[in-house]
Design a protein around this motif. Structure first.
Motif, mmCIF file in Angstrom:
data_model
loop_
_atom_site.group_PDB
_atom_site.id
_atom_site.type_symbol
_atom_site.label_atom_id
_atom_site.label_comp_id
_atom_site.label_asym_id
_atom_site.label_seq_id
_atom_site.Cartn_x
_atom_site.Cartn_y
_atom_site.Cartn_z
ATOM 1 N N THR A 1 0.822 -1.214 0.000
ATOM 2 C CA THR A 1 0.000 0.000 0.000
ATOM 3 C C THR A 1 0.854 1.263 0.000
ATOM 4 O O THR A 1 2.052 1.225 0.290
ATOM 5 C CB THR A 1 -0.926 0.057 1.242
ATOM 6 N N LYS B 1 -3.745 0.447 -3.004
ATOM 7 C CA LYS B 1 -3.156 -0.895 -2.933
ATOM 8 C C LYS B 1 -2.278 -1.142 -4.146
ATOM 9 O O LYS B 1 -2.590 -0.709 -5.250
ATOM 10 C CB LYS B 1 -4.254 -1.955 -2.866
ATOM 11 N N TYR B 2 -1.187 -1.876 -3.925
ATOM 12 C CA TYR B 2 -0.253 -2.156 -5.007
ATOM 13 C C TYR B 2 -0.895 -3.070 -6.039
ATOM 14 O O TYR B 2 -1.535 -4.059 -5.705
ATOM 15 C CB TYR B 2 1.027 -2.793 -4.471
ATOM 16 N N GLY B 3 -0.737 -2.707 -7.307
ATOM 17 C CA GLY B 3 -1.234 -3.520 -8.419
ATOM 18 C C GLY B 3 -0.065 -4.259 -9.045
ATOM 19 O O GLY B 3 0.263 -5.375 -8.669
ATOM 20 N N ASN B 4 0.631 -3.607 -9.973
ATOM 21 C CA ASN B 4 1.833 -4.157 -10.600
ATOM 22 C C ASN B 4 2.583 -3.040 -11.307
ATOM 23 O O ASN B 4 2.059 -1.945 -11.481
ATOM 24 C CB ASN B 4 1.478 -5.288 -11.586
ATOM 25 N N THR C 1 2.566 0.449 -9.984
ATOM 26 C CA THR C 1 1.258 1.103 -10.010
ATOM 27 C C THR C 1 0.433 0.695 -8.804
ATOM 28 O O THR C 1 0.273 -0.486 -8.516
ATOM 29 C CB THR C 1 0.495 0.733 -11.295
ATOM 30 N N TYR C 2 -0.064 1.709 -8.114
ATOM 31 C CA TYR C 2 -0.981 1.503 -6.994
ATOM 32 C C TYR C 2 -2.378 1.855 -7.474
ATOM 33 O O TYR C 2 -2.551 2.763 -8.290
ATOM 34 C CB TYR C 2 -0.591 2.383 -5.808
ATOM 35 N N LYS C 3 -3.379 1.155 -6.951
ATOM 36 C CA LYS C 3 -4.771 1.378 -7.359
ATOM 37 C C LYS C 3 -5.582 1.841 -6.159
ATOM 38 O O LYS C 3 -5.471 1.296 -5.060
ATOM 39 C CB LYS C 3 -5.394 0.084 -7.893
ATOM 40 N N ASN D 1 -11.834 5.040 -10.043
ATOM 41 C CA ASN D 1 -10.686 4.132 -10.107
ATOM 42 C C ASN D 1 -9.464 4.953 -10.479
ATOM 43 O O ASN D 1 -9.340 5.400 -11.610
ATOM 44 C CB ASN D 1 -10.897 3.040 -11.166
ATOM 45 N N SER E 1 -5.285 5.269 -10.721
ATOM 46 C CA SER E 1 -3.990 4.593 -10.760
ATOM 47 C C SER E 1 -2.919 5.609 -10.401
ATOM 48 O O SER E 1 -2.888 6.721 -10.935
ATOM 49 C CB SER E 1 -3.709 4.031 -12.152
#
Length: 134
Positions: A54, A76-79, A82-84, A95, A97
């Motif tokens: 996070t 929250k970490y995506g990939n 990139t955090y979402k 939403n 990013s």
């Protein structure tokens, strides 16, 4: 006089309604000193409490006629760095990013739903770029 006064009253109410969509959000408390970012338009972004899962954030973006966007939360970490972040408000699902690069951060609001709930009429989030101030 009555008609003009009534029109001015409704104009003021309509203006306040637009402004309320961009109410300033206070800077949250961070456990440690956040990393500060800025852009050339006077915008600010703070990132703190970053982990592999996070990141806590706050930003202010200034657009035309000094309309602003304000947002704060925990993404929250995506990939791929990139955090979402998502939230549902005013019948709209935002939403966001947050792409954290070496010395800059890019915000992506692909469908402009975050703008709808967090910005004044002449400000936007999508594509905003911030650079470290240190």
């Amino acid at each position: 006089f009555y008609v003009i006064n009534k029109c001015l009253k409704w104009s003021l109410i309509a203006s306040l309604g637009v402004y309320s969509a961009a109410d300033e959000i206070p800077i949250p408390e961070f456990k440690t000193e956040p990393v500060k970012y800025a852009n050339s338009y006077g915008g600010e972004l703070l990132l703190g409490e970053r982990s592999s899962d996070t990141v806590k954030f706050w930003f202010r973006i200034t657009g035309g006629n000094f309309h602003q966007c304000h947002m704060s939360g925990i993404a929250k970490y995506g990939n791929n760095e990139t955090y979402k972040y998502g939230k549902f408000e005013k019948n709209t699902h935002c939403n966001l990013s947050i792409i954290v690069l070496d010395k800059s951060v890019v915000l992506i609001d692909e469908f402009h739903h975050c703008k709808k709930i967090s910005c004044g009429q002449r400000a936007g989030i999508n594509g905003a770029v911030f650079h470290t101030t240190e």
